[in-house]
Structures are given as structure tokens and as C-alpha cells.
Write an enzyme that holds these catalytic residues in place. Structure first.
Site, PDB file in Angstrom:
ATOM      1  N   ASN A 125       0.812  -1.228   0.000  1.00  0.00           N
ATOM      2  CA  ASN A 125       0.000   0.000   0.000  1.00  0.00           C
ATOM      3  C   ASN A 125       0.842   1.273   0.000  1.00  0.00           C
ATOM      4  O   ASN A 125       0.466   2.274  -0.600  1.00  0.00           O
ATOM      5  CB  ASN A 125      -0.994  -0.009   1.165  1.00  0.00           C
ATOM      6  CG  ASN A 125      -0.322  -0.128   2.519  1.00  0.00           C
ATOM      7  OD1 ASN A 125       0.639  -0.873   2.679  1.00  0.00           O
ATOM      8  ND2 ASN A 125      -0.832   0.594   3.498  1.00  0.00           N
ATOM      9  N   SER A 172       5.796  -7.154  -1.575  1.00  0.00           N
ATOM     10  CA  SER A 172       4.507  -7.721  -1.958  1.00  0.00           C
ATOM     11  C   SER A 172       4.551  -8.118  -3.425  1.00  0.00           C
ATOM     12  O   SER A 172       5.226  -7.487  -4.245  1.00  0.00           O
ATOM     13  CB  SER A 172       3.405  -6.685  -1.747  1.00  0.00           C
ATOM     14  OG  SER A 172       2.230  -7.058  -2.437  1.00  0.00           O
ATOM     15  N   SER A 187      -0.752  -8.476   7.705  1.00  0.00           N
ATOM     16  CA  SER A 187      -1.934  -8.819   8.481  1.00  0.00           C
ATOM     17  C   SER A 187      -1.571  -9.407   9.839  1.00  0.00           C
ATOM     18  O   SER A 187      -0.492  -9.954  10.046  1.00  0.00           O
ATOM     19  CB  SER A 187      -2.794  -9.830   7.711  1.00  0.00           C
ATOM     20  OG  SER A 187      -2.173 -11.104   7.711  1.00  0.00           O
ATOM     21  N   GLU A 203       4.291  -4.789  12.159  1.00  0.00           N
ATOM     22  CA  GLU A 203       3.293  -3.734  12.007  1.00  0.00           C
ATOM     23  C   GLU A 203       2.081  -4.356  11.339  1.00  0.00           C
ATOM     24  O   GLU A 203       2.148  -4.764  10.176  1.00  0.00           O
ATOM     25  CB  GLU A 203       3.817  -2.570  11.162  1.00  0.00           C
ATOM     26  CG  GLU A 203       2.827  -1.413  11.123  1.00  0.00           C
ATOM     27  CD  GLU A 203       3.221  -0.307  10.165  1.00  0.00           C
ATOM     28  OE1 GLU A 203       2.302   0.337   9.612  1.00  0.00           O
ATOM     29  OE2 GLU A 203       4.429  -0.088   9.958  1.00  0.00           O
ATOM     30  N   LEU A 204       0.959  -4.425  12.082  1.00  0.00           N
ATOM     31  CA  LEU A 204      -0.134  -5.312  11.683  1.00  0.00           C
ATOM     32  C   LEU A 204      -1.466  -4.609  11.455  1.00  0.00           C
ATOM     33  O   LEU A 204      -2.511  -5.232  11.501  1.00  0.00           O
ATOM     34  CB  LEU A 204      -0.303  -6.410  12.746  1.00  0.00           C
ATOM     35  CG  LEU A 204       0.979  -7.184  13.070  1.00  0.00           C
ATOM     36  CD1 LEU A 204       0.707  -8.215  14.166  1.00  0.00           C
ATOM     37  CD2 LEU A 204       1.560  -7.852  11.841  1.00  0.00           C
ATOM     38  N   CYS A 225      -2.811   1.692   6.928  1.00  0.00           N
ATOM     39  CA  CYS A 225      -2.985   1.145   8.272  1.00  0.00           C
ATOM     40  C   CYS A 225      -3.508   2.205   9.229  1.00  0.00           C
ATOM     41  O   CYS A 225      -4.112   1.875  10.247  1.00  0.00           O
ATOM     42  CB  CYS A 225      -1.680   0.553   8.785  1.00  0.00           C
ATOM     43  SG  CYS A 225      -0.286   1.685   8.738  1.00  0.00           S
TER      44      CYS A 225
END
Length: 439
Positions: free
Chosen positions: A115, A140, A190, A211-212, A246
């Protein structure tokens, strides 16, 4: 998969050799390489932005914004490195000196997200490298063009061969990297995947940072001076990057005294957001990156409506199957999925509250603990409210914001560890305590 494991193991072995050399470079020389990387990104800003939009569907104007801000973030890490990494005398006497030194972890695994590939990646690449580590980057699968470009720019900036390596974006590459001979794992993604990585890393006692995500909330108090301006800021915070952040605002609690005016202003602003092609400079809401995401968002909206929420925007036809119209829901309560689970799309859930205490209870009623915001004319009221929230970042009269000068961290299901600020440089080091007795 066996071949992939071998390729990852080879990349890590090369990184291990390169790191041994790189760690011996003076901090100032490593910082100069990081600065050169920033200069190269700035010089090739349009290429970086176009590649980013092609990868992710981010509107081109927002990709340009990410690249511009990324250059500033690189500059911070380069300038802050010397102070953050220098040895420090904590106490001395005529016979004893006590010193804290900072030493690199070694080889750092970075499993990152699509993102904000530059923002999220740079929080590991720049401080990790400037601290003397090698970085093996698993991007990703939705940001592979950016990953290849970034790898070439680090090489051009002067990082030794092997000290920064980009793998392919597959899940198999990520799994192999987690199991490889690395000294730290820095993951953004996630909660479910973070749990698996934590379980895999635990027996090895290596550095782990996660970092979720978040379910970020804002409270609008009754004394805000300009309701329309507050609504516009929160609408932007909810829908920028099509809500795929996020720290996007996903929950808004509004004091009864300003609720009606706020909702009217929010609807007006959100209704004006242009949904369209990612290549159009006036597009604000572009296509979602994941083809499956629109259906997930539709399920959240349908669940909320079935449980008594009211939809005020989001009725426009989507220009492509990957678009989702920015949607305002009101009369939302916490038995709805949209109030509990991360949306990662342009949906904002609004609820009326009586006072600060009710708002605080609702803000804290979340699995996540990334950010919380309060809008009020009174700084003392804001600080008293924010002190009782359970998040890593706190905002007064702003939202959806990061700064390299401040730590970025989460609590509970938002993860563990810290990036950015001097703490985000120190996290890539082992501290060593020296007890030096003079002869």
C-alpha cells in the site's frame, strides 16, 4: 519451492558476506550512501511514481506525493544516523567509564506491504542499512516493479553487492526468508500472518518487529471551531489512497452537539471525491489494489445495513470492478463487522456519542491499537483524552499522519516494535554495555 528456498538461502548468504564489509564502513560514509539513494529517487521521481501506480493502482498524484515525502524521510535517516548510532558515555569517574555502544543486528529480513512500498520499506531499508545491516527485502507480489527499481537505485547509490537484495514477491519466498539464517525479521502485513511469523521466529530468539494494521478512530468534541474543516480533514483521512492505509480513519465518534452539522459536512466532502482512473491527475479514489477487496467491503456494508446502520454515500456505479465508491455509514455500533475489523478501503463508520467518556470507551473498544485522534479547541482536554487511549500514535486536530521525527508503533493486534525517529534507528542495533576500568 525447494528451488525458491535455495535462492533465498543464497541471497541471505551473500548478504551475510556483504554485511561483514558494510558494517566496517564509518557511519558517515553509510549515511552518504543513504543520502545518494534519496537523491536518485528525487531525480527519477516520475519513473518511481509511474511504476508505483502501475504496480498498485494508486492515483498518480498520490504516488507522486509518496515519492516526494519518501525523499524527505531518507534525508531524516541520513542526518539522524550519527547521533543515534554514536557510542555514549553514561557515567565516568577517575577509575571507571561506562559506555553504551550500538552494533548492527547483521542480516535483516524485510517482508513488506504494497500500500505504501516506499514509506513502509524505507522505515527498514534506510535505518537498517545506515546502522550497518544488510537487508533482504521480500516485497509484496503487488509491488514487484517498484522492488526491482528500488534494488537498482540502492546499487547505484553505492551499497555493496548483496547488502540490499530484493526477492520475488511470492508467499513461498516470504516463508523461506522467515526460516532463513537472518538476525531480525521486520514485517508489515496482516495480524494472522504476523502471528505465524512470530511463532516461527520465537525459538531462534531473533529480533522481531511487526506492524499489523489498525482500526483507527477519531473523536469530534462539541467545541470544535470549524465543523466543516474537521469533516474535510477526516474525510481525507478515511479515503486517501482509497482507504488503503494502516492509519486510515475507519471509525468516527461525534459529540451529539455537533453531530448533525458534522455528518452533513462529511457527506458533502465525500460526495465530492472523484472516483476514476489511477492515471487521471484529478482522481482521488482509484481502483483498489486487491481484486478481492471490493467484495469484502460490500460484505461489511451489507452486514452493517442488516444490523441497523444507514448508508449516506457510496451509491455511485464503480467505473471498474476494482473500484469501491467512498461510503459513509451512520448509526453504526460495535456489533457490526465494519466497526470491529479493518476495512482497508474507503468506508467510514460514524456514531453519535454523549460525551468524552463514552467516546473514549468506544475508541478503546478495539482489537487494534495503532492511532487515535481527537478534535477539540482545548489542548488540555485533548491531551487528557489521548493519555487514556491505548495506541502508539495520538493526534490532536489531525489524523492519518506519520513523521520520521516521531516513533511509529502499535499496541495489541497492531503489532510490536517501533520504526522511525531515533528509536527506529536504534531498533536495528544491539546495544552493548562497556564497563571500562582504567589501569
Amino acid at each position: 519451492t525447494t528451488q525458491k528456498m535455495l535462492r533465498v538461502a543464497k541471497a541471505v548468504a551473500r548478504a551475510r558476506e556483504a554485511q561483514d564489509v558494510w558494517a566496517r564502513w564509518p557511519v558517515a560514509e553509510r549515511a552518504a550512501v543513504v543520502s545518494r539513494f534519496g537523491a536518485l529517487v528525487e531525480a527519477r521521481q516520475e519513473e518511481c511514481a509511474v511504476t508505483l501506480t502501475r504496480d498498485t493502482g494508486k492515483p498518480i498524484s498520490q504516488s507522486r506525493n509518496e515519492i516526494s515525502a519518501a525523499v524527505q524521510r531518507v534525508a531524516y535517516f541520513a542526518s539522524a544516523a550519527e547521533a543515534a548510532l554514536s557510542s555514549r558515555v553514561t557515567r565516568s569517574s577517575s577509575s571507571m567509564e561506562e559506555v553504551i555502544s550500538r552494533e548492527p543486528l547483521g542480516v535483516v529480513a524485510n517482508i513488506s506491504a504494497w500500500n505504501y512500498p516506499y514509506f513502509i520499506g524505507l522505515n527498514v531499508w534506510a535505518p537498517g542499512l545506515v546502522a550497518g545491516n544488510a537487508v533482504v527485502y521480500k516485497p509484496s507480489e503487488h509491488a514487484m516493479g517498484t522492488a526491482r527499481l528500488v534494488e537498482s537505485l540502492w546499487r547505484e547509490a553505492g551499497v555493496p553487492d548483496g547488502a540490499f537484495a530484493a526477492l520475488d514477491g511470492s508467499a513461498a519466498a516470504g516463508a523461506a526468508l522467515v526460516d532463513a539464517d537472518v538476525d531480525g525479521i521486520f514485517f508489515t502485513g496482516s495480524y494472522a500472518t504476523g502471528q505465524k511469523i512470530a511463532a516461527a521466529a520465537a525459538p531462534r530468539m531473533i529480533k522481531l518487529q511487526l506492524e499489523l494494521g489498525g482500526k483507527d478512530a477519531a473523536y469530534v468534541a462539541d467545541d470544535v471551531a470549524d465543523v466543516a474543516s474537521v469533516a474535510a480533514g477526516l474525510a481525507d483521512g478515511a479515503c486517501y489512497n482509497s482507504g488503503q492505509s494502516c492509519c486510515s480513519v475507519e471509525r468516527i465518534y461525534v459529540h451529539d452537539a455537533v453531530y448533525d452539522d458534522f455528518v452533513a459536512a462529511l457527506v458533502s466532502t465525500v460526495s465530492g471525491f472523484k472516483m476514476g482512473s489511477e492515471w487521471s491527475t484529478d482522481t482521488f479514489v482509484g481502483p483498489l489494489c486487491l481484486p478481492s477487496q471490493p467484495a469484502f467491503l460490500r460484505r461489511q456494508v451489507d452486514d452493517a445495513l442488516a444490523r441497523g446502520a444507514t448508508q449516506l454515500t457510496g451509491f455511485d456505479a464503480s467505473p471498474t470492478p476494482r473500484h469501491f465508491p467512498p461510503t459513509v455509514l451512520v448509526d453504526v455500533d460495535h456489533n457490526m463487522d465494519v466497526a470491529r475489523h479493518e476495512s482497508f478501503g474507503p468506508i467510514v463508520a460514524v456514531k453519535r456519542v454523549r460525551d468524552d467518556d463514552e467516546a473514549l470507551a468506544l475508541v478503546n473498544d478495539s482489537y487494534y491499537g495503532l492511532t487515535a485522534a481527537v478534535y477539540t479547541a482545548d489542548k488540555d482536554r485533548a491531551l487528557a483524552f489521548l493519555a487514556r487511549t491505548k495506541t502508539g500514535s495520538a493526534y490532536w486536530n489531525c489524523c492519518d499522519r506519520t513523521s520520521p521525527y516521531l516513533p511509529w508503533s502499535g499496541r495489541a493486534a497492531s503489532g510490536l516494535g517501533v520504526t522511525m525517529s531515533e528509536l527506529g534507528i536504534e531498533t536495528f542495533t544491539h546495544p552493548r554495555g562497556y564497563h571500562l576500568k582504567l589501569p
